[in-house]
Motif scaffolding. Structure first.
Motif, PDB file in Angstrom:
ATOM      1  N   THR A  10       1.403  17.037 -11.915  1.00 32.13           N
ATOM      2  CA  THR A  10       0.473  16.820 -10.802  1.00 32.13           C
ATOM      3  C   THR A  10      -0.765  16.041 -11.282  1.00 32.13           C
ATOM      4  O   THR A  10      -1.683  15.813 -10.503  1.00 32.13           O
ATOM      5  CB  THR A  10      -0.001  18.168 -10.209  1.00 32.13           C
ATOM      6  N   GLY A  11      -0.793  15.658 -12.561  1.00 30.02           N
ATOM      7  CA  GLY A  11      -1.993  15.063 -13.145  1.00 30.02           C
ATOM      8  C   GLY A  11      -1.971  13.535 -13.158  1.00 30.02           C
ATOM      9  O   GLY A  11      -1.070  12.895 -12.604  1.00 30.02           O
ATOM     10  N   THR A  12      -2.949  12.972 -13.848  1.00 32.75           N
ATOM     11  CA  THR A  12      -3.195  11.518 -13.805  1.00 32.75           C
ATOM     12  C   THR A  12      -2.001  10.711 -14.319  1.00 32.75           C
ATOM     13  O   THR A  12      -1.569   9.761 -13.667  1.00 32.75           O
ATOM     14  CB  THR A  12      -4.438  11.165 -14.661  1.00 32.75           C
ATOM     15  N   SER A  32       4.358  22.413 -12.936  1.00 32.43           N
ATOM     16  CA  SER A  32       2.989  22.721 -12.522  1.00 32.43           C
ATOM     17  C   SER A  32       2.747  24.211 -12.718  1.00 32.43           C
ATOM     18  O   SER A  32       3.685  25.001 -12.686  1.00 32.43           O
ATOM     19  CB  SER A  32       2.798  22.359 -11.044  1.00 32.43           C
ATOM     20  N   ARG A  33       1.468  24.576 -12.893  1.00 34.97           N
ATOM     21  CA  ARG A  33       1.146  26.013 -12.979  1.00 34.97           C
ATOM     22  C   ARG A  33       1.245  26.680 -11.624  1.00 34.97           C
ATOM     23  O   ARG A  33       1.344  27.896 -11.528  1.00 34.97           O
ATOM     24  CB  ARG A  33      -0.295  26.206 -13.487  1.00 34.97           C
ATOM     25  N   ASP A  44       3.237  27.104 -17.440  1.00 34.41           N
ATOM     26  CA  ASP A  44       1.834  27.303 -17.810  1.00 34.41           C
ATOM     27  C   ASP A  44       1.777  27.473 -19.321  1.00 34.41           C
ATOM     28  O   ASP A  44       2.409  28.380 -19.870  1.00 34.41           O
ATOM     29  CB  ASP A  44       1.284  28.555 -17.102  1.00 34.41           C
ATOM     30  N   TRP A  45       1.026  26.618 -19.999  1.00 32.38           N
ATOM     31  CA  TRP A  45       0.884  26.745 -21.455  1.00 32.38           C
ATOM     32  C   TRP A  45       0.432  28.154 -21.829  1.00 32.38           C
ATOM     33  O   TRP A  45       0.820  28.694 -22.855  1.00 32.38           O
ATOM     34  CB  TRP A  45      -0.125  25.723 -21.992  1.00 32.38           C
ATOM     35  N   PHE A 128      -8.797   6.100 -19.672  1.00 32.92           N
ATOM     36  CA  PHE A 128      -8.109   5.775 -18.410  1.00 32.92           C
ATOM     37  C   PHE A 128      -9.054   5.051 -17.436  1.00 32.92           C
ATOM     38  O   PHE A 128     -10.201   5.477 -17.243  1.00 32.92           O
ATOM     39  CB  PHE A 128      -7.632   7.045 -17.697  1.00 32.92           C
ATOM     40  N   ASN A 131     -10.702   7.198 -14.746  1.00 31.08           N
ATOM     41  CA  ASN A 131     -11.861   8.070 -15.005  1.00 31.08           C
ATOM     42  C   ASN A 131     -13.032   7.779 -14.071  1.00 31.08           C
ATOM     43  O   ASN A 131     -14.045   8.480 -14.119  1.00 31.08           O
ATOM     44  CB  ASN A 131     -12.368   7.890 -16.449  1.00 31.08           C
TER      45      ASN A 131
HETATM   46  N1  NAP Z   1      -9.056  10.637 -19.453  1.00 31.67           N
HETATM   47  C1  NAP Z   1      -8.915   9.771 -20.440  1.00 31.67           C
HETATM   48  O1  NAP Z   1      -9.559   8.721 -20.483  1.00 31.67           O
HETATM   49  C2  NAP Z   1      -7.912  10.064 -21.522  1.00 31.67           C
HETATM   50  C3  NAP Z   1      -7.662   9.074 -22.482  1.00 31.67           C
HETATM   51  C4  NAP Z   1      -6.684   9.326 -23.470  1.00 31.67           C
HETATM   52  C5  NAP Z   1      -6.003  10.535 -23.457  1.00 31.67           C
HETATM   53  N2  NAP Z   1      -6.280  11.476 -22.501  1.00 31.67           N
HETATM   54  C6  NAP Z   1      -5.533  12.736 -22.514  1.00 31.67           C
HETATM   55  O2  NAP Z   1      -4.890  12.930 -21.266  1.00 31.67           O
HETATM   56  C7  NAP Z   1      -4.654  14.314 -21.077  1.00 31.67           C
HETATM   57  C8  NAP Z   1      -4.824  14.685 -19.621  1.00 31.67           C
HETATM   58  O3  NAP Z   1      -6.058  14.324 -19.197  1.00 31.67           O
HETATM   59  P1  NAP Z   1      -6.515  14.316 -17.677  1.00 31.67           P
HETATM   60  O4  NAP Z   1      -7.931  14.756 -17.700  1.00 31.67           O
HETATM   61  O5  NAP Z   1      -6.175  13.004 -17.041  1.00 31.67           O
HETATM   62  O6  NAP Z   1      -5.705  15.494 -16.993  1.00 31.67           O
HETATM   63  P2  NAP Z   1      -4.640  15.420 -15.827  1.00 31.67           P
HETATM   64  O7  NAP Z   1      -3.361  14.857 -16.352  1.00 31.67           O
HETATM   65  O8  NAP Z   1      -5.175  14.742 -14.615  1.00 31.67           O
HETATM   66  O9  NAP Z   1      -4.497  16.911 -15.393  1.00 31.67           O
HETATM   67  C9  NAP Z   1      -3.987  17.905 -16.170  1.00 31.67           C
HETATM   68  C10 NAP Z   1      -2.530  18.233 -15.798  1.00 31.67           C
HETATM   69  O10 NAP Z   1      -2.126  19.264 -16.671  1.00 31.67           O
HETATM   70  C11 NAP Z   1      -1.691  20.372 -15.930  1.00 31.67           C
HETATM   71  N3  NAP Z   1      -2.221  21.559 -16.599  1.00 31.67           N
HETATM   72  C12 NAP Z   1      -3.516  21.915 -16.783  1.00 31.67           C
HETATM   73  N4  NAP Z   1      -3.574  23.076 -17.453  1.00 31.67           N
HETATM   74  C13 NAP Z   1      -2.299  23.450 -17.687  1.00 31.67           C
HETATM   75  C14 NAP Z   1      -1.698  24.579 -18.319  1.00 31.67           C
HETATM   76  N5  NAP Z   1      -2.421  25.591 -18.825  1.00 31.67           N
HETATM   77  N6  NAP Z   1      -0.353  24.636 -18.388  1.00 31.67           N
HETATM   78  C15 NAP Z   1       0.419  23.658 -17.865  1.00 31.67           C
HETATM   79  N7  NAP Z   1      -0.095  22.587 -17.232  1.00 31.67           N
HETATM   80  C16 NAP Z   1      -1.434  22.484 -17.142  1.00 31.67           C
HETATM   81  C17 NAP Z   1      -2.235  20.218 -14.510  1.00 31.67           C
HETATM   82  O11 NAP Z   1      -1.251  20.645 -13.606  1.00 31.67           O
HETATM   83  P3  NAP Z   1      -1.328  21.913 -12.624  1.00 31.67           P
HETATM   84  O12 NAP Z   1      -2.779  22.085 -12.256  1.00 31.67           O
HETATM   85  O13 NAP Z   1      -0.455  21.534 -11.466  1.00 31.67           O
HETATM   86  O14 NAP Z   1      -0.770  23.022 -13.435  1.00 31.67           O
HETATM   87  C18 NAP Z   1      -2.370  18.704 -14.386  1.00 31.67           C
HETATM   88  O15 NAP Z   1      -1.186  18.153 -13.887  1.00 31.67           O
HETATM   89  C19 NAP Z   1      -5.525  15.044 -22.088  1.00 31.67           C
HETATM   90  O16 NAP Z   1      -4.683  15.517 -23.103  1.00 31.67           O
HETATM   91  C20 NAP Z   1      -6.439  13.953 -22.622  1.00 31.67           C
HETATM   92  O17 NAP Z   1      -6.785  14.175 -23.969  1.00 31.67           O
HETATM   93  C21 NAP Z   1      -7.214  11.270 -21.538  1.00 31.67           C
END
Ligand code: NAP
Length: 271
Positions: A10-12, A32-33, A44-45, A128, A131
């Motif tokens: 469901t994330g980015t 998804s959680r 869920d982790w 990203f 952001n």
């Molecule tokens: N933002 C950047 O610029 C950037 C750049 C490089 C790397 N990253 C990496 O990208 C990753 C994700 O970043 P994001 O902020 O864009 O997040 P995201 O992918 O938008 O959201 C997090 C996702 O993880 C799931 N999630 C959250 N907690 C969880 C848990 N305990 N168990 C299972 N699933 C879980 C959520 O799903 P549900 O809520 O449906 O469970 C959601 O789909 C991070 O590891 C970050 O280091 C980010």
């Protein structure tokens, strides 16, 4: 036919990986959680009971590591062992260009997938482009200002759809990639340039303001980030100021056959 498990579906990036695979008819298990979310398996982790059911019948995993967990390696190592037990052959890990392989934090996960899975890819995308929408933009916004500690430093922001396109290749290409991919957008931009482009896109004024890393960390904490994570994130800005992300790779084009999308394409100006 074995399925591809997409964590963070469901994330980015995960939502885009799932859409990409669905569009190509690849059997998919989106995670998804949220209990009972249509078309999703619960994962869920923080709840290891959900891991084995999510992995059953799976051949490959798109792995978004636990977010906000300072040391995710123990959890991920246990998960990878369970995955290997269930016959999963391939893992594509979402890492970060800002985080090299190392003994702690997210950097410790790269070695785990490299040594723990028969077929592996570590994706290390730049920051990203996404952001600067919704809650992610709100985290850096103060009034009409976009806060950073990046100074004049530049970042080749990448469209999450390009990360997903590369992830999908790594998940479904016949030969495993078995490598680390550094992924960037096509052109490094300063936060001042970003603010200008986003302002033209939304039609609302936005101006970049450079603040110190301490002030930025306090701002992140006030917006709900845990203090240690806020400090780490702010510290990464100072590395950007020193030029850490001022680079471009051709990986997206090489692997997808088309150029990486520009920041302006993600945020077209409103007329
Ligand atoms: N933002 C950047 O610029 C950037 C750049 C490089 C790397 N990253 C990496 O990208 C990753 C994700 O970043 P994001 O902020 O864009 O997040 P995201 O992918 O938008 O959201 C997090 C996702 O993880 C799931 N999630 C959250 N907690 C969880 C848990 N305990 N168990 C299972 N699933 C879980 C959520 O799903 P549900 O809520 O449906 O469970 C959601 O789909 C991070 O590891 C970050 O280091 C980010």
């Amino acid at each position: 036919m074995a399925e591809v498990l997409v964590i963070g579906a469901t994330g980015t990036t995960g939502s885009r990986v799932a859409a990409f695979l669905r569009g190509r008819g690849v059997p998919l298990r989106a995670a998804s959680r949220t209990e009972g979310l249509a078309g999703h398996v619960r994962f869920d982790w923080a709840d290891p009971k959900t891991h084995a059911p999510a992995l059953s019948g799976v051949s490959a995993v798109y792995l978004v590591a636990p977010i906000g967990v300072a040391e995710p390696a123990p959890l991920v190592a246990t998960f990878l062992a369970a995955a290997a037990d269930q016959g999963v052959r391939r893992v594509v890990l979402l890492g970060s260009s800002a985080v090299p392989e190392g003994p702690t934090g997210m950097g410790a996960l790269y070695r785990l997938v490299r040594t723990g899975m028969p077929e592996w890819t570590v994706l290390r995308p730049s920051w990203f482009a996404q952001n600067f929408t919704g809650g992610a933009l709100a985290l850096r916004a103060r009034g009409g200002e976009l806060l950073s500690a990046t100074g004049e430093g530049r970042v080749a922001f990448i469209d999450a759809a390009d990360i997903a396109a590369v992830a999908a290749r790594a998940l479904i290409d016949e030969p495993p990639h078995d490598t680390e991919h550094i992924l960037t957008g096509p052109k490094p931009l300063s936060y001042a340039e970003v603010a200008e482009i986003v302002a033209r896109h939304t039609g609302r004024p936005l101006r970049h303001r450079t603040v110190g890393a301490d002030e930025l960390a306090r701002h992140f904490t006030a917006h709900g980030l845990p203090p240690d994570f806020a400090a780490t994130l702010a510290e990464l800005d100072t590395r950007i100021a020193a030029g850490s992300e001022d680079r471009v790779t051709d990986t997206v084009e090489r692997l997808t056959g088309r150029p990486a999308r520009t920041f302006r394409e993600v945020y077209p100006a409103v007329s």
